[in-house]
Design a protein around this motif. Structure first.
Motif, PDB file in Angstrom:
ATOM      1  N   GLU A   1      81.729  33.909 -23.601  1.00  0.00           N
ATOM      2  CA  GLU A   1      82.478  34.812 -24.485  1.00  0.00           C
ATOM      3  C   GLU A   1      83.106  35.955 -23.676  1.00  0.00           C
ATOM      4  OE1 GLU A   1      80.496  36.091 -28.024  1.00  0.00           O
ATOM      5  OE2 GLU A   1      79.884  34.063 -28.577  1.00  0.00           O
ATOM      6  N   VAL A   2      82.347  36.477 -22.721  1.00  0.00           N
ATOM      7  CA  VAL A   2      82.888  37.554 -21.872  1.00  0.00           C
ATOM      8  C   VAL A   2      84.076  37.023 -21.067  1.00  0.00           C
ATOM      9  CG1 VAL A   2      82.347  39.030 -19.883  1.00  0.00           C
ATOM     10  CG2 VAL A   2      80.748  38.878 -21.796  1.00  0.00           C
ATOM     11  N   ALA A   3      83.941  35.814 -20.544  1.00  0.00           N
ATOM     12  CA  ALA A   3      85.037  35.235 -19.752  1.00  0.00           C
ATOM     13  C   ALA A   3      86.303  35.048 -20.588  1.00  0.00           C
ATOM     14  CB  ALA A   3      84.594  33.900 -19.158  1.00  0.00           C
ATOM     15  N   LYS A   4      86.105  34.827 -21.880  1.00  0.00           N
ATOM     16  CA  LYS A   4      87.258  34.648 -22.777  1.00  0.00           C
ATOM     17  C   LYS A   4      87.884  35.982 -23.182  1.00  0.00           C
ATOM     18  CE  LYS A   4      86.143  30.825 -25.730  1.00  0.00           C
ATOM     19  NZ  LYS A   4      85.598  30.564 -27.051  1.00  0.00           N
ATOM     20  N   GLY A   5      87.208  37.078 -22.854  1.00  0.00           N
ATOM     21  CA  GLY A   5      87.725  38.404 -23.233  1.00  0.00           C
ATOM     22  C   GLY A   5      87.337  38.808 -24.642  1.00  0.00           C
ATOM     23  N   LEU A   6      86.306  38.175 -25.219  1.00  0.00           N
ATOM     24  CA  LEU A   6      85.862  38.565 -26.561  1.00  0.00           C
ATOM     25  C   LEU A   6      85.109  39.904 -26.480  1.00  0.00           C
ATOM     26  CD1 LEU A   6      84.710  35.076 -27.881  1.00  0.00           C
ATOM     27  CD2 LEU A   6      86.793  36.338 -28.457  1.00  0.00           C
ATOM     28  N   PRO A   7      85.175  40.729 -27.543  1.00  0.00           N
ATOM     29  CA  PRO A   7      84.588  42.071 -27.466  1.00  0.00           C
ATOM     30  C   PRO A   7      83.073  42.036 -27.244  1.00  0.00           C
ATOM     31  CG  PRO A   7      85.529  41.638 -29.655  1.00  0.00           C
ATOM     32  CD  PRO A   7      85.848  40.453 -28.818  1.00  0.00           C
ATOM     33  N   THR A   8      82.624  42.848 -26.303  1.00  0.00           N
ATOM     34  CA  THR A   8      81.209  42.860 -25.904  1.00  0.00           C
ATOM     35  C   THR A   8      80.796  44.297 -25.567  1.00  0.00           C
ATOM     36  OG1 THR A   8      81.435  40.641 -24.932  1.00  0.00           O
ATOM     37  CG2 THR A   8      79.589  41.960 -24.146  1.00  0.00           C
ATOM     38  N   ALA A   9      79.642  44.728 -26.072  1.00  0.00           N
ATOM     39  CA  ALA A   9      79.103  46.050 -25.713  1.00  0.00           C
ATOM     40  C   ALA A   9      77.741  45.845 -25.061  1.00  0.00           C
ATOM     41  CB  ALA A   9      78.957  46.923 -26.965  1.00  0.00           C
ATOM     42  N   LEU A  10      77.417  46.673 -24.078  1.00  0.00           N
ATOM     43  CA  LEU A  10      76.167  46.479 -23.347  1.00  0.00           C
ATOM     44  C   LEU A  10      75.680  47.798 -22.758  1.00  0.00           C
ATOM     45  CD1 LEU A  10      77.078  44.428 -20.118  1.00  0.00           C
ATOM     46  CD2 LEU A  10      78.648  45.863 -21.358  1.00  0.00           C
ATOM     47  N   THR A  11      74.480  47.767 -22.193  1.00  0.00           N
ATOM     48  CA  THR A  11      73.863  48.968 -21.621  1.00  0.00           C
ATOM     49  C   THR A  11      74.100  49.002 -20.120  1.00  0.00           C
ATOM     50  OG1 THR A  11      72.100  48.742 -23.273  1.00  0.00           O
ATOM     51  CG2 THR A  11      71.654  50.192 -21.404  1.00  0.00           C
ATOM     52  N   LEU A  12      74.527  50.158 -19.613  1.00  0.00           N
ATOM     53  CA  LEU A  12      74.598  50.364 -18.163  1.00  0.00           C
ATOM     54  C   LEU A  12      73.615  51.487 -17.837  1.00  0.00           C
ATOM     55  CD1 LEU A  12      75.798  49.902 -15.354  1.00  0.00           C
ATOM     56  CD2 LEU A  12      77.719  51.378 -15.984  1.00  0.00           C
ATOM     57  N   ALA A  13      72.417  51.090 -17.426  1.00  0.00           N
ATOM     58  CA  ALA A  13      71.376  52.092 -17.148  1.00  0.00           C
ATOM     59  C   ALA A  13      71.481  52.513 -15.684  1.00  0.00           C
ATOM     60  CB  ALA A  13      69.997  51.496 -17.428  1.00  0.00           C
ATOM     61  N   CYS A  14      71.572  53.823 -15.461  1.00  0.00           N
ATOM     62  CA  CYS A  14      71.764  54.341 -14.097  1.00  0.00           C
ATOM     63  C   CYS A  14      70.646  55.308 -13.757  1.00  0.00           C
ATOM     64  CB  CYS A  14      73.089  55.092 -13.994  1.00  0.00           C
ATOM     65  SG  CYS A  14      74.517  54.069 -14.367  1.00  0.00           S
ATOM     66  N   GLU A  15      70.321  55.386 -12.469  1.00  0.00           N
ATOM     67  CA  GLU A  15      69.216  56.264 -12.084  1.00  0.00           C
ATOM     68  C   GLU A  15      69.556  57.732 -12.323  1.00  0.00           C
ATOM     69  OE1 GLU A  15      68.432  55.008  -8.081  1.00  0.00           O
ATOM     70  OE2 GLU A  15      70.179  56.035  -7.273  1.00  0.00           O
ATOM     71  N   ASN A  16      70.837  58.065 -12.424  1.00  0.00           N
ATOM     72  CA  ASN A  16      71.213  59.430 -12.810  1.00  0.00           C
ATOM     73  C   ASN A  16      72.627  59.410 -13.393  1.00  0.00           C
ATOM     74  OD1 ASN A  16      73.130  59.645 -10.600  1.00  0.00           O
ATOM     75  ND2 ASN A  16      71.298  59.781  -9.310  1.00  0.00           N
ATOM     76  N   GLU A  17      72.996  60.523 -14.043  1.00  0.00           N
ATOM     77  CA  GLU A  17      74.273  60.574 -14.747  1.00  0.00           C
ATOM     78  C   GLU A  17      75.449  60.595 -13.771  1.00  0.00           C
ATOM     79  OE1 GLU A  17      75.554  62.769 -18.824  1.00  0.00           O
ATOM     80  OE2 GLU A  17      73.457  62.889 -18.234  1.00  0.00           O
ATOM     81  N   ALA A  18      75.202  61.129 -12.572  1.00  0.00           N
ATOM     82  CA  ALA A  18      76.286  61.182 -11.579  1.00  0.00           C
ATOM     83  C   ALA A  18      76.712  59.760 -11.211  1.00  0.00           C
ATOM     84  CB  ALA A  18      75.809  61.931 -10.343  1.00  0.00           C
ATOM     85  N   LEU A  19      75.735  58.863 -11.104  1.00  0.00           N
ATOM     86  CA  LEU A  19      76.078  57.471 -10.771  1.00  0.00           C
ATOM     87  C   LEU A  19      76.864  56.829 -11.915  1.00  0.00           C
ATOM     88  CD1 LEU A  19      75.856  55.088  -8.826  1.00  0.00           C
ATOM     89  CD2 LEU A  19      73.666  54.498  -9.894  1.00  0.00           C
ATOM     90  N   TRP A  20      76.417  57.082 -13.153  1.00  0.00           N
ATOM     91  CA  TRP A  20      77.154  56.579 -14.319  1.00  0.00           C
ATOM     92  C   TRP A  20      78.614  57.044 -14.265  1.00  0.00           C
ATOM     93  CZ3 TRP A  20      77.984  53.891 -18.764  1.00  0.00           C
ATOM     94  CH2 TRP A  20      78.808  54.456 -19.733  1.00  0.00           C
ATOM     95  N   ASP A  21      78.821  58.358 -13.987  1.00  0.00           N
ATOM     96  CA  ASP A  21      80.185  58.898 -13.935  1.00  0.00           C
ATOM     97  C   ASP A  21      81.017  58.144 -12.895  1.00  0.00           C
ATOM     98  OD1 ASP A  21      79.649  60.757 -15.858  1.00  0.00           O
ATOM     99  OD2 ASP A  21      79.217  62.393 -14.461  1.00  0.00           O
ATOM    100  N   GLN A  22      80.365  57.766 -11.805  1.00  0.00           N
ATOM    101  CA  GLN A  22      81.114  57.095 -10.741  1.00  0.00           C
ATOM    102  C   GLN A  22      81.421  55.633 -11.057  1.00  0.00           C
ATOM    103  OE1 GLN A  22      78.600  57.981  -7.244  1.00  0.00           O
ATOM    104  NE2 GLN A  22      80.469  58.956  -6.505  1.00  0.00           N
ATOM    105  N   ILE A  23      80.454  54.929 -11.655  1.00  0.00           N
ATOM    106  CA  ILE A  23      80.680  53.477 -11.785  1.00  0.00           C
ATOM    107  C   ILE A  23      81.210  53.042 -13.144  1.00  0.00           C
ATOM    108  CG2 ILE A  23      79.085  52.826  -9.945  1.00  0.00           C
ATOM    109  CD1 ILE A  23      77.000  52.107 -11.967  1.00  0.00           C
ATOM    110  N   ASN A  24      81.066  53.882 -14.190  1.00  0.00           N
ATOM    111  CA  ASN A  24      81.515  53.367 -15.492  1.00  0.00           C
ATOM    112  C   ASN A  24      83.019  53.048 -15.538  1.00  0.00           C
ATOM    113  OD1 ASN A  24      83.081  55.356 -17.256  1.00  0.00           O
ATOM    114  ND2 ASN A  24      81.353  56.640 -16.705  1.00  0.00           N
TER     115      ASN A  24
END
Ligand SMILES: NC(=O)C1=CN([C@@H]2O[C@H](COP(=O)(O)OP(=O)(O)OC[C@H]3O[C@@H](n4cnc5c(N)ncnc54)[C@H](O)[C@@H]3O)[C@@H](O)[C@H]2O)C=CC1
Ligand SMILES: O=C(CO)COP(=O)(O)O
Length: 333
Positions: free
Chosen positions: A142-165
């Motif tokens: 489904e992801v490969a087809k581009g169908l809508p998907t929501a998921l969790t991106l858990a990061c060791e700190n918020e700075a990493l989230w800001d960089q990779i999201n």
């Protein structure tokens, strides 16, 4: 501190269904995405025909995905997604070249010998790399087809989230932040075992009530086990826990559910697991999860039942009778 920018170089390690689907979605807007595969035929198909017939057939891949057989090519990547089966994460991390890249763990399981979660394995092998976990209800096709998907991106700190999201978020692919890495991993690992149980319910014709009961009581087991390892209940109630549990407990698109369905129909785990090149992680997680839960004094009767069925020690009818005749307890336990 790594510095990740919009054109950061992404590497995906593992070209099974999920690694290939992630390569497809994350290569949008990139100059080039590098995909490591261990099968020469996959490398050739991705580079020449822009497809991966072995693990994700019937999907055309972007031309800016370049596959390689040589894991040393990952040296210059800013972000690395590890998408191998859980039992092979350690060996793949160990063969990565020296790198400062942020490592995003995408496999779902517990290491058999050590009883370690994936982030704990990564911390042993790559203690200096920033670490994140990407997990949720995400069937690869489904992801490969581009169908809508929501998921969790858990990061060791918020700075990493800001960089990779910014590298992960796409119009049809929406990550949510969490700082609970263990919770994100436990949700994905435990739901695979419960999905086998739901497949058994389906294969043995036990009905929709039984399936919903198993999801509800299985979730209670996930919460108890999660608490024993320091995971937050709110994480497990989100996409990477309950969300993924509902997805994989409802569909034969799940390899774990399909394995359980075969068990419920009376086939043996040995037969069902032989001759396949795709991974049903729950079969490997179940015994280690059972052992770890027992050592922590956590009751997981559904996980115990799945283990007994996988080992061929019982049959669905006996398992149901055993589960239904346990002493009556409070639902909150
Ligand atoms: N397929 C899916 O929809 C999703 C899968 N996942 C997780 O992603 C991880 C990878 O699963 P898939 O991509 O589905 O795999 P797959 O079942 O499509 O393919 C098997 C993969 O295992 C690899 N492999 C086999 N032996 C190996 C070894 N000795 N060393 C390293 N790799 C080896 C193969 O090269 C191939 O990439 C699993 O932990 C799975 O739970 C997570 C979300 C979605
Ligand atoms: O993890 C998955 C979806 O989120 C894939 O589930 P299966 O491994 O059971 O196919």
């Amino acid at each position: 501190m790594i510095v990740v920018h919009a054109k950061a170089r992404i590497g995906v390690v593992g070209a099974g269904a999920w690694g290939t689907a992630l390569a497809q979605v994350l290569s949008e807007g990139q100059d080039e995405l590098l995909l490591w595969a261990r099968e020469p035929e996959v490398v050739e198909q991705v580079n020449q025909a822009h497809e991966n017939r072995m693990f994700l057939s019937s999907h055309s891949l972007r031309q800016n995905i370049r596959a390689t057989l040589d894991i040393a090519d990952m040296a210059e990547r800013d972000v690395l997604l590890m998408v191998t089966p859980a039992q092979h994460l350690r060996s793949c991390l160990a063969t990565l070249p020296e790198t400062n890249a942020a490592i995003i763990l995408c496999c779902k399981g517990i290491e058999a010998d050590s009883q370690l979660l994936m982030s704990e394995v990564a911390q042993e092998i790559r203690p200096d790399n920033p670490l994140a976990v990407l997990s949720g209800p995400t069937f690869a096709h489904e992801v490969a087809k581009g169908l809508p998907t929501a998921l969790t991106l858990a990061c060791e700190n918020e700075a990493l989230w800001d960089q990779i999201n910014p590298l992960i978020a796409k119009t049809s692919f929406r990550p949510y932040f969490s700082n609970d890495i263990l919770g994100a991993e436990i949700g994905g690992a435990v739901k695979n075992v419960l999905a086998i149980g739901c497949g058994v319910v389906d294969g043995a014709g036990l009905g929709q009530n039984a399936r919903a009961s198993l999801i509800g009581r299985g979730f209670a087991e996930m919460l108890r086990y999660g608490a024993s390892r320091g995971a937050k209940a709110e994480t497990l109630s989100g996409l990477c826990g309950l969300g993924d549990l509902v997805l994989t407990c409802s569909s034969t698109s799940s390899r774990n559910f399909s394995l359980g369905k075969g068990l419920g129909e009376g086939q043996s785990a040995e037969t069902l697991l032989s001759d396949r090149n795709t991974v049903a992680e729950g079969a490997y997680t179940a015994p280690v999860l059972q052992r770890d839960a027992q050592s922590r004094g956590v009751e997981m009767p559904i996980v115990d039942a799945v283990c007994a069925l996988l080992a061929g020690n019982t049959d669905p009818k006996s398992v149901v009778s055993q589960l239904m005749n346990r002493p009556l307890v409070s639902e909150r336990r």
